[in-house]
Design an enzyme around this catalytic site. Structure first.
Site, short mmCIF file in Angstrom:
data_model
loop_
_atom_site.label_atom_id
_atom_site.label_comp_id
_atom_site.label_asym_id
_atom_site.label_seq_id
_atom_site.Cartn_x
_atom_site.Cartn_y
_atom_site.Cartn_z
CE1 TYR A 29 -4.17 1.24 -0.28
CE2 TYR A 29 -4.54 -0.91 0.68
CZ TYR A 29 -5.01 0.19 -0.01
OH TYR A 29 -6.30 0.23 -0.43
CD GLU A 65 -4.40 5.14 0.87
OE1 GLU A 65 -3.96 5.17 2.04
OE2 GLU A 65 -5.60 5.08 0.58
CG ASP A 85 -7.40 11.04 -24.64
OD1 ASP A 85 -6.47 10.21 -24.64
OD2 ASP A 85 -8.56 10.77 -24.27
CB THR A 102 -3.91 4.00 -22.54
OG1 THR A 102 -3.54 3.89 -23.92
CG2 THR A 102 -5.34 4.54 -22.44
CE LYS A 113 -6.60 2.57 -25.68
NZ LYS A 113 -7.59 3.64 -25.84
NE ARG A 122 -6.50 -3.38 -19.92
CZ ARG A 122 -6.53 -3.30 -21.24
NH1 ARG A 122 -5.85 -4.14 -21.99
NH2 ARG A 122 -7.28 -2.39 -21.82
C1 PLP Z 1 -8.64 4.11 -24.99
C2 PLP Z 1 -8.91 5.54 -24.80
C3 PLP Z 1 -9.18 6.09 -23.53
C4 PLP Z 1 -9.47 5.26 -22.31
O1 PLP Z 1 -8.53 4.38 -21.88
P1 PLP Z 1 -8.95 3.23 -20.82
O2 PLP Z 1 -7.64 2.75 -20.33
O3 PLP Z 1 -9.76 2.24 -21.57
O4 PLP Z 1 -9.75 3.87 -19.75
C5 PLP Z 1 -9.30 7.46 -23.41
N1 PLP Z 1 -9.20 8.26 -24.48
C6 PLP Z 1 -8.97 7.77 -25.72
C7 PLP Z 1 -8.86 8.73 -26.86
C8 PLP Z 1 -8.85 6.40 -25.92
O5 PLP Z 1 -8.65 5.93 -27.16
#
Ligand code: PLP
Length: 432
Positions: free
Chosen positions: A58, A60, A207, A239, A242, A248
């Site tokens: 833990y 935090e 994003d 993320t 990807k 993840r």
């Molecule tokens: C995949 C994605 C997310 C979210 O990611 P998670 O890990 O599934 O929560 C946010 N924004 C965009 C543009 C994405 O393609």
């Protein structure tokens, strides 16, 4: 024991039922084609860190400022991840604790917006993400999202309509402009967006969930900066699983002035204890992403995507925007077969061992559940070392399966060919 077993003796003894399911998923991943644009195969080093004793701790808080004792090693782990991420993105500030991309976005909104404030983001039916203001998502319920879209189709079309974005920004005076998407294959230049934001006094969040790996490799412009090196986006979220090919999870990089607010919004504002095993795996992935091999991997990802798009076009599929600059391809099925929906195509391809997802295309006449499009990505196939030659083979499987979708024997035959292709190009967890 199946020949695919990675399950150790402990799991096999304690929970054979679950052990069997992991074997089953391992077999699926290694004998079918993974074309979902948001997926990839991590290295075994990333998987080992994810499965480590760090899951027991833990912690935090942040390095040097924890609520519980015993965190001196964890502090070093998280600091390593932060430092590597900062150098990867040339970022003044980094936070590696978001459990996911959605959580990263939530923390940024929570840090920089008040409920009810206006945010300009890409419309969902044009390629935006659920967290960019969908009415079924917290973002659409807590904030006032206004959507921009892409230009009409035609030569040079279906790209983000920056004139429309500009007009909407003037009209709505948003507190924040969100760029970055989930089904958009073209490079988004930050320069003009920054200028528009400056004119109306707005923040910019990029994003980069999909393109983080391309940015890390230096083959997609780093949205933190304009071409002249001055400030681009205020904050970049992404993320780690990807194109970046880590575990993840999510992460946030930003310019210094937002760091403290973002850290505080994420913890204690939004999340509880961080997943330090996952953060360790992020550190491994960031180290891998700093290598020349990673750059050449990402170059091949894009080369494969461009080749794949051409091969699909040759077989009668219309590629949205006429091609791709990234790992992602959005296909309009209407030119191939007007009666074939995305939903039906996805189901046929699943039976042929080709995993992808249906997706709305800009101006889609069908609902988001049915759709007229498919979305593909080349990140996982490229990790499995497939090249341009295989892209042509895979495109042919797709066209043949969809054309002969009523012929069960033909689908079965393609399924077997897919299986043997995949066994020739195994994912890293099976590669010798
Ligand atoms: C995949 C994605 C997310 C979210 O990611 P998670 O890990 O599934 O929560 C946010 N924004 C965009 C543009 C994405 O393609």
């Amino acid at each position: 024991m199946s020949e695919y077993s990675l399950v150790g003796s402990h799991l096999r003894d304690v929970d054979p039922e679950l052990g069997h399911l992991i074997d089953e998923e391992m077999e699926r991943q290694s004998t079918s084609l993974q074309l979902i644009a948001s997926e990839n195969f991590t290295s075994l080093a990333v998987m080992e860190a994810t499965a480590s004793v760090l899951t027991n701790k833990y912690s935090e808080g942040y390095p040097g400022k924890r609520y519980y004792g015993g965190n001196s090693t964890v502090d070093k782990v998280e600091t390593l991840a932060i430092d590597r991420l900062k150098s990867l993105f040339k970022a003044p500030h980094a936070n590696v604790q978001p459990h996911s991309g959605a959580n990263a976005n939530a923390a940024v909104y929570f840090a920089l917006l008040k409920p009810g404030e206006t945010v300009l983001a890409m419309r969902l039916d044009q390629g935006g993400h659920l967290t960019h203001g969908s009415p079924v998502n917290f973002s659409g319920q807590l904030y006032n999202f206004v959507g921009y879209g892409v230009t009409p189709k035609g030569p040079g079309g279906e790209v983000i309509d920056l004139d429309n974005l500009h007009a909407l920004a003037r009209e709505h005076q948003p507190k924040m402009i969100v760029v970055g998407a989930t089904a958009y294959s073209r490079v988004i230049e930050i320069d003009r967006v920054r200028d528009i934001a400056d004119e109306v006094g707005s923040l910019v969040m990029f994003d980069a969930a999909h393109v983080a790996g391309l940015i890390a490799a230096g083959i997609y412009p780093n949205p933190l900066f304009k071409k002249d090196g001055s400030k681009g986006a205020d904050v970049v979220t992404f993320t780690t699983h990807k194109t970046l090919r880590g575990p993840r999870g999510g992460a946030i990089v930003s310019h210094d002035e937002y760091g403290a607010a973002i850290d505080k919004a994420l913890f204690p504002g939004f999340q509880g204890g961080p997943l330090e095993n996952t953060i360790a795996a992020k550190a491994v992935a960031f180290l891998e992403a700093l290598t020349p091999e990673f750059r050449s991997y990402q170059e091949k990802v894009v080369e494969n995507a461009k080749a794949f798009a051409k091969e699909l076009e040759t077989r009668g599929f219309r590629v949205v925007s006429g091609g791709t600059d990234t790992h992602l391809i959005l296909v309009d099925l209407q030119s191939f077969d007007i009666d074939l929906s995305g939903k039906q195509a996805q189901e046929v391809l699943d039976r042929a061992g080709i995993t992808c997802n249906r997706n709305q295309i800009p101006g889609d006449p069908r609902s988001p559940f049915v759709t007229s499009g498919l979305r593909f990505g080349t990140a996982a196939m490229t990790t499995a070392k497939m090249g341009v030659k295989e892209m042509s083979i895979v495109a042919e499987y797709i066209a043949a399966a969809l054309q002969k979708r009523e012929d069960e024997g033909e689908i079965k035959r393609i399924r077997e060919e897919v299986r043997s292709l995949c066994l020739t190009f195994p994912p890293p967890f099976l590669a010798k």
